[in-house]
Design a protein around this motif. Sequence first.
Motif, PDB file in Angstrom:
ATOM      1  N   PHE A 142       0.844  -1.209   0.000  1.00 21.31           N
ATOM      2  CA  PHE A 142       0.000   0.000   0.000  1.00 21.31           C
ATOM      3  C   PHE A 142       0.873   1.252   0.000  1.00 21.31           C
ATOM      4  O   PHE A 142       0.641   2.186  -0.784  1.00 21.31           O
ATOM      5  N   ASP A 143       1.888   1.294   0.868  1.00 17.71           N
ATOM      6  CA  ASP A 143       2.737   2.484   0.973  1.00 17.71           C
ATOM      7  C   ASP A 143       3.456   2.771  -0.344  1.00 17.71           C
ATOM      8  O   ASP A 143       3.580   3.934  -0.749  1.00 17.71           O
ATOM      9  N   GLN A 144       3.936   1.732  -1.011  1.00 15.49           N
ATOM     10  CA  GLN A 144       4.630   1.932  -2.286  1.00 15.49           C
ATOM     11  C   GLN A 144       3.678   2.500  -3.339  1.00 15.49           C
ATOM     12  O   GLN A 144       4.043   3.409  -4.095  1.00 15.49           O
ATOM     13  N   THR A 145       2.451   1.962  -3.386  1.00 17.31           N
ATOM     14  CA  THR A 145       1.472   2.461  -4.348  1.00 17.31           C
ATOM     15  C   THR A 145       1.066   3.893  -3.997  1.00 17.31           C
ATOM     16  O   THR A 145       0.879   4.739  -4.877  1.00 17.31           O
ATOM     17  N   TRP A 146       0.955   4.158  -2.719  1.00 16.62           N
ATOM     18  CA  TRP A 146       0.584   5.509  -2.257  1.00 16.62           C
ATOM     19  C   TRP A 146       1.631   6.534  -2.692  1.00 16.62           C
ATOM     20  O   TRP A 146       1.291   7.633  -3.151  1.00 16.62           O
ATOM     21  N   ASP A 147       2.898   6.192  -2.561  1.00 13.16           N
ATOM     22  CA  ASP A 147       3.967   7.126  -2.934  1.00 13.16           C
ATOM     23  C   ASP A 147       3.943   7.466  -4.418  1.00 13.16           C
ATOM     24  O   ASP A 147       4.346   8.568  -4.816  1.00 13.16           O
ATOM     25  N   LEU A 148       3.485   6.527  -5.242  1.00 12.19           N
ATOM     26  CA  LEU A 148       3.460   6.750  -6.690  1.00 12.19           C
ATOM     27  C   LEU A 148       2.135   7.331  -7.172  1.00 12.19           C
ATOM     28  O   LEU A 148       2.030   7.727  -8.333  1.00 12.19           O
ATOM     29  N   ALA A 149       1.129   7.360  -6.314  1.00  8.17           N
ATOM     30  CA  ALA A 149      -0.200   7.826  -6.707  1.00  8.17           C
ATOM     31  C   ALA A 149      -0.269   9.348  -6.682  1.00  8.17           C
ATOM     32  O   ALA A 149       0.597  10.032  -6.125  1.00  8.17           O
ATOM     33  N   SER A 150      -1.352   9.869  -7.281  1.00  9.91           N
ATOM     34  CA  SER A 150      -1.552  11.324  -7.364  1.00  9.91           C
ATOM     35  C   SER A 150      -2.599  11.761  -6.353  1.00  9.91           C
ATOM     36  O   SER A 150      -3.624  11.097  -6.188  1.00  9.91           O
ATOM     37  N   PRO A 151      -2.377  12.888  -5.672  1.00 15.87           N
ATOM     38  CA  PRO A 151      -3.395  13.390  -4.728  1.00 15.87           C
ATOM     39  C   PRO A 151      -4.727  13.613  -5.424  1.00 15.87           C
ATOM     40  O   PRO A 151      -4.777  14.111  -6.542  1.00 15.87           O
ATOM     41  N   PHE A 152      -5.798  13.229  -4.739  1.00 16.60           N
ATOM     42  CA  PHE A 152      -7.147  13.405  -5.278  1.00 16.60           C
ATOM     43  C   PHE A 152      -7.525  14.872  -5.103  1.00 16.60           C
ATOM     44  O   PHE A 152      -7.683  15.362  -3.992  1.00 16.60           O
ATOM     45  N   SER A 153      -7.712  15.564  -6.211  1.00 17.52           N
ATOM     46  CA  SER A 153      -8.055  16.974  -6.155  1.00 17.52           C
ATOM     47  C   SER A 153      -9.561  17.127  -6.084  1.00 17.52           C
ATOM     48  O   SER A 153     -10.304  16.499  -6.831  1.00 17.52           O
ATOM     49  N   ALA A 154     -10.015  17.960  -5.151  1.00 21.69           N
ATOM     50  CA  ALA A 154     -11.450  18.197  -5.020  1.00 21.69           C
ATOM     51  C   ALA A 154     -11.974  19.088  -6.143  1.00 21.69           C
ATOM     52  O   ALA A 154     -13.142  19.062  -6.469  1.00 21.69           O
ATOM     53  N   ALA A 155     -11.077  19.919  -6.718  1.00 23.36           N
ATOM     54  CA  ALA A 155     -11.497  20.803  -7.797  1.00 23.36           C
ATOM     55  C   ALA A 155     -11.840  19.976  -9.028  1.00 23.36           C
ATOM     56  O   ALA A 155     -11.115  19.065  -9.401  1.00 23.36           O
ATOM     57  N   ALA A 156     -12.957  20.279  -9.670  1.00 22.28           N
ATOM     58  CA  ALA A 156     -13.451  19.448 -10.764  1.00 22.28           C
ATOM     59  C   ALA A 156     -12.462  19.367 -11.929  1.00 22.28           C
ATOM     60  O   ALA A 156     -12.294  18.325 -12.543  1.00 22.28           O
ATOM     61  N   GLY A 157     -11.786  20.461 -12.257  1.00 17.52           N
ATOM     62  CA  GLY A 157     -10.929  20.447 -13.422  1.00 17.52           C
ATOM     63  C   GLY A 157      -9.467  20.235 -13.136  1.00 17.52           C
ATOM     64  O   GLY A 157      -8.693  19.924 -14.031  1.00 17.52           O
ATOM     65  N   GLN A 158      -9.067  20.381 -11.863  1.00 15.64           N
ATOM     66  CA  GLN A 158      -7.654  20.348 -11.541  1.00 15.64           C
ATOM     67  C   GLN A 158      -7.089  18.940 -11.683  1.00 15.64           C
ATOM     68  O   GLN A 158      -7.545  18.002 -11.060  1.00 15.64           O
ATOM     69  N   GLY A 159      -6.110  18.788 -12.552  1.00 17.55           N
ATOM     70  CA  GLY A 159      -5.429  17.515 -12.696  1.00 17.55           C
ATOM     71  C   GLY A 159      -6.150  16.507 -13.560  1.00 17.55           C
ATOM     72  O   GLY A 159      -5.612  15.434 -13.831  1.00 17.55           O
ATOM     73  N   LEU A 160      -7.365  16.797 -14.006  1.00 17.10           N
ATOM     74  CA  LEU A 160      -8.116  15.802 -14.765  1.00 17.10           C
ATOM     75  C   LEU A 160      -7.515  15.561 -16.144  1.00 17.10           C
ATOM     76  O   LEU A 160      -7.569  14.451 -16.662  1.00 17.10           O
ATOM     77  N   GLU A 161      -6.942  16.586 -16.740  1.00 21.31           N
ATOM     78  CA  GLU A 161      -6.339  16.408 -18.063  1.00 21.31           C
ATOM     79  C   GLU A 161      -5.158  15.443 -17.992  1.00 21.31           C
ATOM     80  O   GLU A 161      -5.010  14.556 -18.827  1.00 21.31           O
ATOM     81  N   GLU A 162      -4.331  15.607 -16.944  1.00 18.62           N
ATOM     82  CA  GLU A 162      -3.190  14.711 -16.777  1.00 18.62           C
ATOM     83  C   GLU A 162      -3.663  13.290 -16.476  1.00 18.62           C
ATOM     84  O   GLU A 162      -3.111  12.315 -16.984  1.00 18.62           O
ATOM     85  N   VAL A 163      -4.694  13.171 -15.643  1.00 19.22           N
ATOM     86  CA  VAL A 163      -5.239  11.850 -15.322  1.00 19.22           C
ATOM     87  C   VAL A 163      -5.795  11.178 -16.564  1.00 19.22           C
ATOM     88  O   VAL A 163      -5.570   9.985 -16.804  1.00 19.22           O
ATOM     89  N   ALA A 164      -6.538  11.933 -17.377  1.00 22.82           N
ATOM     90  CA  ALA A 164      -7.112  11.373 -18.597  1.00 22.82           C
ATOM     91  C   ALA A 164      -6.011  10.899 -19.547  1.00 22.82           C
ATOM     92  O   ALA A 164      -6.131   9.843 -20.182  1.00 22.82           O
ATOM     93  N   ARG A 165      -4.936  11.658 -19.630  1.00 25.83           N
ATOM     94  CA  ARG A 165      -3.822  11.247 -20.498  1.00 25.83           C
ATOM     95  C   ARG A 165      -3.196   9.962 -19.989  1.00 25.83           C
ATOM     96  O   ARG A 165      -2.874   9.050 -20.757  1.00 25.83           O
ATOM     97  N   GLU A 166      -3.037   9.857 -18.655  1.00 25.19           N
ATOM     98  CA  GLU A 166      -2.424   8.663 -18.090  1.00 25.19           C
ATOM     99  C   GLU A 166      -3.304   7.433 -18.316  1.00 25.19           C
ATOM    100  O   GLU A 166      -2.809   6.347 -18.613  1.00 25.19           O
ATOM    101  N   ILE A 167      -4.612   7.600 -18.166  1.00 23.28           N
ATOM    102  CA  ILE A 167      -5.532   6.492 -18.441  1.00 23.28           C
ATOM    103  C   ILE A 167      -5.424   6.078 -19.901  1.00 23.28           C
ATOM    104  O   ILE A 167      -5.373   4.884 -20.226  1.00 23.28           O
ATOM    105  N   HIS A 168      -5.364   7.058 -20.780  1.00 25.57           N
ATOM    106  CA  HIS A 168      -5.260   6.808 -22.210  1.00 25.57           C
ATOM    107  C   HIS A 168      -4.010   5.988 -22.529  1.00 25.57           C
ATOM    108  O   HIS A 168      -4.073   4.979 -23.250  1.00 25.57           O
TER     109      HIS A 168
END
Length: 351
Positions: A248-274
């Motif tokens: 869990f700790d290793q995955t946590w260190d590599l994960a991205s903070p969950f942003s409460a703002a609707a648009g913040q970081g979503l473009e980067e997340v969408a690219r990573e999913i893609h």
Amino acid sequence: MQKSDAEPDPKNADADIDVYGWVLEHRTVDEEAVAAGTGLDPVDVCRSVERLRASRLLHVSPADPSVAFAVAPDTAAEQLVAPLEARIRDQQREISSIREDLGRFLPHYLGRRSTGESLEVLASLEDVRGALNRASLNCATEMLSSQPGGGSRVPEAMQEALRRDETMLERGISIRTLYHHTARFNGPSQAYVAATSALGAQYRTAHELFGRLIAFDRELAFIPVADGSWGAVVIREPSTVAYLCSIFDQTWDLASPFSAAAGQGLEEVAREIHETIIRLLGAGLKDEAIARRLGMSLRTARRHIADIMQELGAGSRFQAGVAAAARGLLDRGPDTEQADEAEEGGAVAPS
């Protein structure tokens, strides 16, 4: 008025209010006088008086049946509620008695496990929920959880989890949770994270997760059973729990903070999913396996795959793999060998 099996008649309700108001002012239930003063039929007046007396809103003088007094609604309510509250107290005493009687058997139930036994399989959903609730109440410092499929969580289930987590956070318990990236695009998940983050909980997302895990104080862990049912395996063995928490700790260190703002970081997340879908396609995973790996519905996964194949100008999976390799897209992420082997045998347990 007192409730009955039938729906209340609005006309009766209006008549009762008129009669109650008349009695309040004139202190009489003489049918002819009330009928003349309210414009109601004497028969309706008689029925209304009966309903008001049954609801304790009228008190008729024993000396003169034509004389009556209007009773305050809160006083009438207390008279009607008192026996209900008495029954509730009796039921609460009965509940306490049942728990006390059956609690005598708990040491024997727990005693069936030797002190060295480190695994317990809970077959039913009721047992899993009970064990999780007890673990939450006994948690002293920290709860870790990995929740795949965060983009499809049921709002009702999240409300129940919200109440539980708020109670833990108020006690000073640290809560860290991992979701799939897809949770960022889910409205209930966004609201849930916003509410608990304000109380101190932490959330991060990743395009892939190792599986479902809930761990308390790094001493007790819950993982899903392998048959895909609603059961869970409870792990108490220290080395195994420590190993799971380390993952869990290793995955946590590599994960991205969950942003409460609707648009913040979503473009980067969408690219990573893609890009992740492209790698999984190149590794030969089926649509179902890709959907599970990324915590999205099969329909959503297929929509992404169709968009990718159109973007690459490919008419087949093979052509898509060749085009992606030619563009260097398969070299951007971690190795995906043996990916489908784990997916075909993995089970999803309830959160």
